[in-house]
Design an enzyme around this catalytic site. Structure first.
Site, PDB file in Angstrom:
ATOM      1  N   HIS A   1       1.689   3.305   6.942  1.00  0.00           N
ATOM      2  CA  HIS A   1       1.109   4.257   5.676  1.00  0.00           C
ATOM      3  C   HIS A   1       1.278   5.623   6.565  1.00  0.00           C
ATOM      4  O   HIS A   1       2.428   5.957   7.653  1.00  0.00           O
ATOM      5  CB  HIS A   1      -0.786   4.802   6.131  1.00  0.00           C
ATOM      6  CG  HIS A   1      -1.054   3.275   5.301  1.00  0.00           C
ATOM      7  ND1 HIS A   1      -2.155   2.662   4.836  1.00  0.00           N
ATOM      8  CD2 HIS A   1      -0.408   2.278   4.852  1.00  0.00           C
ATOM      9  CE1 HIS A   1      -2.205   1.622   4.443  1.00  0.00           C
ATOM     10  NE2 HIS A   1      -1.139   1.508   4.176  1.00  0.00           N
TER      11      HIS A   1
ATOM     12  N   ASP B   1      -7.467   5.539   5.203  1.00  0.00           N
ATOM     13  CA  ASP B   1      -7.651   4.829   6.423  1.00  0.00           C
ATOM     14  C   ASP B   1      -8.580   4.432   6.955  1.00  0.00           C
ATOM     15  O   ASP B   1      -8.780   3.561   8.185  1.00  0.00           O
ATOM     16  CB  ASP B   1      -6.601   4.733   6.796  1.00  0.00           C
ATOM     17  CG  ASP B   1      -5.189   4.027   6.447  1.00  0.00           C
ATOM     18  OD1 ASP B   1      -5.103   3.425   4.825  1.00  0.00           O
ATOM     19  OD2 ASP B   1      -3.922   4.951   7.511  1.00  0.00           O
TER      20      ASP B   1
ATOM     21  N   SER C   1       0.625  -1.036   0.160  1.00  0.00           N
ATOM     22  CA  SER C   1       0.381   0.047   0.065  1.00  0.00           C
ATOM     23  C   SER C   1       0.965   0.944   0.506  1.00  0.00           C
ATOM     24  O   SER C   1       0.349   2.074  -0.279  1.00  0.00           O
ATOM     25  CB  SER C   1      -0.907   0.237   1.138  1.00  0.00           C
ATOM     26  OG  SER C   1      -0.291   0.113   2.585  1.00  0.00           O
TER      27      SER C   1
END
Lengths: 172, 232
Positions: free
Chosen positions: A90, A115, A49
């Site tokens: 992230h 998210d 990701s």
């Protein structure tokens, strides 16, 4: 080769040696943990990701202290979500407020949406204490070995066996 | 003493040592390469606030700021042989609480309105693009392993990628909003670096990375409310 087995003194020394290796590794890990103030100062990337920055198997070095500035937008952080075991890597894209209760929103560079879906039910934002570290260093590929080990558990047994054998067979 | 096992062990040990030393040397070259990123233009073209819902099934109404902007920047000095990608992002920053407004603490709220991944030619194959875009990207740097020209950004009247709001759902009529350009250099190996507020040895701070202060207007009612037919 197996002469050491007949010699209890040498066998004991080898056992000690093995214990020393294990405890040194453990001490280094915990020491790094204290220096960085992070429960897990080195993590392996498990998903794509954050591609193309991070691929599966890359090793990330974390830092969890706020010496100069607060953790803020643009930093790549590793965070834990309640009731989920896997830490997520992230980037912070929004920050509202200051201090330990500032509301943080994260998003993977390679993901289309943020998210919110990954967070616990009813949770819209992260706070500082959900974060276990900000990424500061990057080493490619090295962590792939741990992915292989967790995906093929028999490799673990084989590796431990080889390591044990080596220590036992080693003569000094 | 010189069993094949010991030799294998020594060879592997030496191999890992060499790999890590070489990696550390490569990582350290970042620090001897000068960086002088400059922003020549960062300004808003149009600013509006609309009312909307966070997602299709939500009944909650929130205010969203839609900030169109123009950006011209030269980040070419960030592209070196150890650069894997440069992540460029523009944030809107504004104070919300009365104390922050009084103190002029602009960084109280920060939200990314636009971002872009700029891959180096050496990492083009990793980019998440369709086949046509990928072909074009690879062609743009054919034969080059480093392409600093990718750091030259000229973006005009760009629509924001992200419409931003505040947890209070209120964002209209906010004063002292600024846009700020940031970058994050992702290396092939070594330390991740961001734009600096001060010079750091050979790395200069990002020049003119802030826009002028502007204000978000009152909610624009005509278009958005008319479409949904639920004017308030």
């Amino acid at each position: 080769m197996f002469s050491s087995i007949g010699n209890p003194r040498q066998a004991a020394a080898q056992l000690m040696n093995f214990g020393l290796i294990l405890s040194t590794a453990f001490m280094m890990w915990k020491g790094l943990s204290i220096i960085t103030d992070s429960p897990s100062p080195i993590v392996v990337v498990l998903s794509g990701s954050m591609e193309p920055a991070f691929q599966r198997g890359d090793l990330l070095l974390l830092w969890n202290r706020n010496i100069q500035a607060e953790t803020s937008v643009g930093e790549v952080v590793v965070y834990n979500v309640k009731d989920k075991d896997i830490p997520i890597v992230h980037r912070i894209v929004r920050k509202f407020g200051t201090g330990p209760n500032a509301k943080l929103l994260t998003k993977g560079d390679n993901n289309l949406s943020d998210d919110t879906e990954l967070y616990a039910k009813g949770q819209d934002f992260l706070v500082r204490k959900d974060i276990i570290g900000s990424v500061v260093g990057f080493i490619p590929y090295v962590g792939y070995i741990t992915i292989m080990l967790s995906e093929h558990p028999w490799l673990k047994t084989v590796m431990l066996g080889i390591m044990g054998l080596m220590v036992v067979l080693q003569r000094e | 003493m010189y069993s094949s096992l010991v030799r294998l062990q020594n060879t592997f040990g030496f191999f890992t040592t060499v790999i890590f030393v070489v990696a550390a040397l490569i990582a350290s070259t970042d620090f001897i390469t000068p960086r002088a990123p400059v922003v020549s233009t960062l300004k808003t073209n149009s600013v509006q606030v609309v009312r909307g819902r966070p997602h299709y099934y939500s009944s909650k109404k929130e205010e969203y700021a839609v900030i169109k902007f123009s950006l011209e920047a030269d980040l070419s000095s960030l592209f070196t042989w150890n650069t894997k990608q440069v992540f460029v992002y523009v944030t809107a920053e504004w104070p919300h609480t009365p104390s922050a407004i009084a103190a002029g603490n602009v960084t109280e709220n920060q939200a990314v309105i636009w971002d872009q991944i700029i891959t180096a030619p050496s990492s083009d194959h990793l980019a998440n693009l369709g086949p046509a875009a990928m072909k074009k990207l690879r062609k743009s740097a054919a034969g080059k392993s480093i392409d600093p020209s990718r750091g030259k950004l000229i973006i005009k009247n760009q629509k924001p990628k992200y419409q931003i709001t505040h947890p209070s759902s209120k964002i209209a009529e906010t004063d002292n909003v600024v846009l700020k350009l940031h970058y994050n250099v992702q290396p092939w190996v070594g330390l991740l670096t961001w734009n600096q507020e001060t010079d750091f040895f050979k790395w200069k701070k990002l020049k003119n990375g802030l826009s002028k202060k502007f204000a978000l207007p009152a909610i624009k009612t005509k278009k958005t409310e008319g479409q949904k037919g639920s004017s308030k």
